[in-house]
Design a protein around this motif. Structure first.
Motif: not given
Ligand SMILES: NC(=O)c1ccc[n+]([C@@H]2O[C@H](COP(=O)([O-])OP(=O)(O)OC[C@H]3O[C@@H](n4cnc5c(N)ncnc54)[C@H](OP(=O)(O)O)[C@@H]3O)[C@@H](O)[C@H]2O)c1
Length: 212
Positions: A148, A151, A168, A173, A209
């Motif tokens: 994943k 953000m 999100l 996210w 990430k």
């Protein structure tokens, strides 16, 4: 939720499709509804209107226009139609000049951000920076071998950030809250970094990430 999207470009279309896929109602705002007629045929539940109609209809507003005209577009949407609402700000302050060796230029500087300017002018709206550090094609249900993606978000209103985080999460996210609106000074330039592999080797499929 009822979502009003100010904008009609790649980001607006990607997010509109994502919101519809996840069961929300979407009104997309543009100065020229006719240009969306063909696209809208394949998106049956979408509503198309003006910037003001989109903003008015939304419980949550998404701002997805060219950075240089963001304030102008919000003036068109009407401050009263934004008041008290979360405004998910996807815009980046990219200047109107070509990249240098893949590096874009911003029209802001390190001591300010576009979102702070907008928050200052539209004081009753609750801006949250989000979705600006990834390409439109990877915004909804991103699938990366590395797991994943993260953000980064920022904004002054805790409830608005809670709403942005829920969206999100729904869109696949992890969210990393960087704090108040000033953090947009750090988040907006991430778009420059994100675009470099795109301009240099046509690699537009990646995301950031955070590892802890
Ligand atoms: N493309 C990406 O993958 C990506 C990813 C992350 C963030 N972003 C950021 O997201 C924003 C939207 O990007 P985009 O690529 O979807 O579209 P864009 O080409 O940057 O912007 C298109 C939108 O800008 C509006 N616009 C243009 N000139 C205007 C003016 N003078 N007054 C009012 N509105 C005007 C257009 O309105 P009309 O509908 O009326 O024509 C249209 O809705 C940008 O700030 C961009 O930096 C883009």
């Amino acid at each position: 939720m009822k979502i009003g999207i100010i904008g009609s470009g790649d980001v607006a279309k990607a997010l509109a499709s994502g919101f519809l896929k996840h069961g929300h109602e979407v009104t997309m705002g543009t100065r020229d509804p006719a240009k969306l007629a063909e696209w809208a045929k394949a998106v049956p539940k979408i509503r198309i209107g003006s910037f003001a109609e989109a903003a008015k209809s939304g419980e949550v507003v998404v701002l997805a226009v060219k950075g240089t005209v963001a304030a102008e577009a919000l003036r068109g949407a009407g401050a009263a139609n934004l008041a008290g609402k979360p405004v998910i700000d996807v815009t980046n302050p990219i200047a109107d000049q070509p990249p240098t060796n893949g590096v874009l230029t911003l029209f802001t500087n390190s001591g300010e951000s576009l979102m702070e300017r907008l928050q200052h002018e539209f004081g009753a709206a609750h801006f949250v920076k989000a979705f600006n550090s990834v390409g439109a094609a990877c915004m909804i249900d991103p699938q990366f071998k590395g797991g994943k993606p993260t953000m980064f978000i920022a904004g002054n209103d805790a409830a608005a950030k809670k709403t942005a985080t829920a969206i999100l999460t729904e869109f696949g996210w992890e969210t990393d809250d960087m704090g108040s609106a000033e953090a947009a000074r750090a988040i907006e330039p991430l778009c420059v970094l994100w675009c470099i592999p795109g301009f240099r080797q046509n690699d537009w499929v990646h995301a950031f990430k955070v590892l802890r």
